[in-house]
Write a protein that holds these residues in place. Structure first.
Motif, PDB file in Angstrom:
ATOM      1  N   ARG A   1       4.241  -0.905  13.379  1.00  0.00           N
ATOM      2  CA  ARG A   1       3.724  -1.498  14.623  1.00  0.00           C
ATOM      3  C   ARG A   1       3.645  -3.015  14.522  1.00  0.00           C
ATOM      4  NH1 ARG A   1      -0.163   2.841  14.568  1.00  0.00           N
ATOM      5  NH2 ARG A   1      -1.810   1.364  13.988  1.00  0.00           N
ATOM      6  N   LEU A   2       3.393  -3.504  13.308  1.00  0.00           N
ATOM      7  CA  LEU A   2       3.226  -4.937  13.129  1.00  0.00           C
ATOM      8  C   LEU A   2       4.533  -5.680  12.905  1.00  0.00           C
ATOM      9  CD1 LEU A   2       0.093  -4.886  10.769  1.00  0.00           C
ATOM     10  CD2 LEU A   2       0.142  -5.390  13.225  1.00  0.00           C
ATOM     11  N   ALA A   3       5.496  -5.036  12.240  1.00  0.00           N
ATOM     12  CA  ALA A   3       6.724  -5.767  11.866  1.00  0.00           C
ATOM     13  C   ALA A   3       7.899  -4.818  11.768  1.00  0.00           C
ATOM     14  CB  ALA A   3       6.496  -6.493  10.547  1.00  0.00           C
TER      15      ALA A   3
ATOM     16  N   GLU B   1       0.469  11.156   2.151  1.00  0.00           N
ATOM     17  CA  GLU B   1       0.000  11.108   3.534  1.00  0.00           C
ATOM     18  C   GLU B   1      -0.646   9.760   3.846  1.00  0.00           C
ATOM     19  OE1 GLU B   1      -2.521  14.399   4.332  1.00  0.00           O
ATOM     20  OE2 GLU B   1      -0.933  15.892   4.115  1.00  0.00           O
ATOM     21  N   GLY B   2      -1.415   9.243   2.877  1.00  0.00           N
ATOM     22  CA  GLY B   2      -2.010   7.916   3.063  1.00  0.00           C
ATOM     23  C   GLY B   2      -0.946   6.840   3.146  1.00  0.00           C
ATOM     24  N   ALA B   3       0.093   6.949   2.319  1.00  0.00           N
ATOM     25  CA  ALA B   3       1.194   5.994   2.362  1.00  0.00           C
ATOM     26  C   ALA B   3       1.897   6.042   3.714  1.00  0.00           C
ATOM     27  CB  ALA B   3       2.187   6.299   1.229  1.00  0.00           C
ATOM     28  N   TYR B   4       2.071   7.234   4.228  1.00  0.00           N
ATOM     29  CA  TYR B   4       2.724   7.392   5.533  1.00  0.00           C
ATOM     30  C   TYR B   4       1.900   6.725   6.637  1.00  0.00           C
ATOM     31  CZ  TYR B   4       4.810   9.724   9.584  1.00  0.00           C
ATOM     32  OH  TYR B   4       5.410   9.982  10.788  1.00  0.00           O
ATOM     33  N   ALA B   5       0.590   6.880   6.560  1.00  0.00           N
ATOM     34  CA  ALA B   5      -0.288   6.263   7.564  1.00  0.00           C
ATOM     35  C   ALA B   5      -0.165   4.736   7.523  1.00  0.00           C
ATOM     36  CB  ALA B   5      -1.730   6.690   7.326  1.00  0.00           C
ATOM     37  N   TYR B   6      -0.120   4.159   6.337  1.00  0.00           N
ATOM     38  CA  TYR B   6       0.048   2.716   6.214  1.00  0.00           C
ATOM     39  C   TYR B   6       1.412   2.273   6.737  1.00  0.00           C
ATOM     40  CZ  TYR B   6      -4.154   1.435   3.606  1.00  0.00           C
ATOM     41  OH  TYR B   6      -5.450   1.165   3.253  1.00  0.00           O
ATOM     42  N   SER B   7       2.435   3.085   6.498  1.00  0.00           N
ATOM     43  CA  SER B   7       3.772   2.713   6.955  1.00  0.00           C
ATOM     44  C   SER B   7       3.840   2.667   8.487  1.00  0.00           C
ATOM     45  CB  SER B   7       4.810   3.691   6.418  1.00  0.00           C
ATOM     46  OG  SER B   7       4.729   4.953   7.067  1.00  0.00           O
TER      47      SER B   7
ATOM     48  N   MET C   1       0.824  -1.205   0.000  1.00  0.00           N
ATOM     49  CA  MET C   1       0.000   0.000   0.000  1.00  0.00           C
ATOM     50  C   MET C   1       0.862   1.261   0.000  1.00  0.00           C
ATOM     51  SD  MET C   1      -3.071  -0.898  -0.340  1.00  0.00           S
ATOM     52  CE  MET C   1      -3.743   0.753  -0.168  1.00  0.00           C
ATOM     53  N   VAL C   2       2.001   1.207   0.667  1.00  0.00           N
ATOM     54  CA  VAL C   2       2.913   2.360   0.637  1.00  0.00           C
ATOM     55  C   VAL C   2       3.378   2.602  -0.793  1.00  0.00           C
ATOM     56  CG1 VAL C   2       5.146   3.236   1.376  1.00  0.00           C
ATOM     57  CG2 VAL C   2       3.666   2.104   3.019  1.00  0.00           C
ATOM     58  N   ALA C   3       3.784   1.551  -1.465  1.00  0.00           N
ATOM     59  CA  ALA C   3       4.257   1.684  -2.845  1.00  0.00           C
ATOM     60  C   ALA C   3       3.145   2.160  -3.766  1.00  0.00           C
ATOM     61  CB  ALA C   3       4.809   0.350  -3.332  1.00  0.00           C
ATOM     62  N   ARG C   4       1.924   1.737  -3.505  1.00  0.00           N
ATOM     63  CA  ARG C   4       0.806   2.101  -4.369  1.00  0.00           C
ATOM     64  C   ARG C   4       0.396   3.555  -4.188  1.00  0.00           C
ATOM     65  NH1 ARG C   4      -4.394  -1.678  -4.077  1.00  0.00           N
ATOM     66  NH2 ARG C   4      -2.790  -3.130  -4.819  1.00  0.00           N
ATOM     67  N   LEU C   5       0.493   4.062  -2.970  1.00  0.00           N
ATOM     68  CA  LEU C   5      -0.035   5.390  -2.672  1.00  0.00           C
ATOM     69  C   LEU C   5       1.007   6.497  -2.631  1.00  0.00           C
ATOM     70  CD1 LEU C   5      -2.494   4.475   0.239  1.00  0.00           C
ATOM     71  CD2 LEU C   5      -3.068   4.900  -2.150  1.00  0.00           C
ATOM     72  N   ILE C   6       2.278   6.150  -2.580  1.00  0.00           N
ATOM     73  CA  ILE C   6       3.293   7.140  -2.246  1.00  0.00           C
ATOM     74  C   ILE C   6       3.367   8.302  -3.233  1.00  0.00           C
ATOM     75  CG2 ILE C   6       5.220   6.033  -3.456  1.00  0.00           C
ATOM     76  CD1 ILE C   6       6.867   6.737  -0.848  1.00  0.00           C
ATOM     77  N   ASP C   7       3.056   8.070  -4.495  1.00  0.00           N
ATOM     78  CA  ASP C   7       3.123   9.152  -5.483  1.00  0.00           C
ATOM     79  C   ASP C   7       1.877  10.034  -5.460  1.00  0.00           C
ATOM     80  OD1 ASP C   7       5.643   8.409  -6.401  1.00  0.00           O
ATOM     81  OD2 ASP C   7       4.812   6.972  -7.830  1.00  0.00           O
TER      82      ASP C   7
END
Length: 255
Positions: free
Chosen positions: A22-24, A11-17, A1-7
């Motif tokens: 937290r998970l890994a 901000e959405g990519a940052y939220a997913y990151s 999702m980071v790769a998909r949204l980063i461009d």
């Protein structure tokens, strides 16, 4: 999702990151993705920390240029230049070395050393006629440095070369070239929408005037008009009287 949204949605990519961390947080790819998400949001201190963590986990030097660029973002161009001369640069592939050259030239410009920035970008990769993934960005950076140094004719030449090699539109070289040539682009769609809005407003005003005139004609009348209306009602009533027809009996006279 980071790769998909980063461009399109950094901000959405940052939220997913942040969720991925937290998970890994012990997965190198997660730390690297978090670094790029922070970098895209200009959170350079956070990005640098994540890139350093990913590098410690993998021992890979591929992130060296972007780490140096984070130093630039933090207002430390001297540190970026130190990294450009470090042994790690020699371990980079050709794309990484070109990226490091771009970062170093940017650091020179940050320090006001325009001529040094131009010299830094002069390389075999810049002079090559072959088009590589980094060619457009390298030519663009060189043209931009020339323009900043007041060498407009040379800048125009290299912006044109950048346009030739920029097949996927990764730079705005075409816009910069047009600007140098004095060409101004106008968004015809926006103008058309404005014209439509004006026409709608004019049409609305005209319709309102027609309605007002129609209401005035109905409300304003004369006594003669009322009498004519009464005569019309009488005639209409006579015309609509029921007609009594004779029964169709055999004894009824015919003819």
């Amino acid at each position: 999702m980071v790769a998909r949204l980063i461009d399109e949605d950094p901000e959405g990519a940052y939220a997913y990151s942040k969720i991925a961390l937290r998970l890994a947080s012990r997965v190198a790819a997660v730390r690297e993705a978090a670094g790029f998400a922070a970098y895209a949001n200009q959170k350079y201190s956070e990005a640098l920390a994540e890139f350093r963590a990913a590098r410690r986990m993998t021992g890979n030097v591929d992130l060296w240029p972007v780490m140096a660029d984070c130093e630039r973002g933090l207002g430390r161009p001297e540190k970026a230049l130190d990294m450009a001369g470090a042994p790690e640069v020699h371990k980079l592939d050709k794309a990484g070395q070109v990226e490091m050259r771009l970062v170093a030239a940017g650091a020179r410009r940050d320090m006001g050393q325009l001529d040094a920035a131009i010299v830094t970008l002069q390389s075999p990769e810049l002079a090559s006629n072959s088009v590589q993934p980094w060619t457009a960005r390298l030519r663009y950076a060189y043209a931009d440095a020339l323009l900043a140094a007041g060498r407009e004719d040379e800048a125009r030449e290299w912006f044109a070369k950048a346009v030739e090699s920029d097949k996927d539109g990764s730079t705005d070289a075409s816009d910069r070239l047009a600007e140098l040539d004095g060409v101004e682009f106008v968004d015809a769609l926006v103008e058309h929408e404005d014209d439509v809005e004006v026409e709608v407003e004019v049409a609305t005003e005209a319709e309102a005037e027609d309605e007002i005139e129609a209401d005035t004609d109905i409300e304003v009348g004369t006594e003669d008009d009322d009498e004519d209306d009464d005569d019309f009602d009488i005639v209409e009533a006579e015309q609509t009287k029921p007609v009594v027809e004779a029964d169709d009996d055999d004894d009824a006279p015919r003819g």
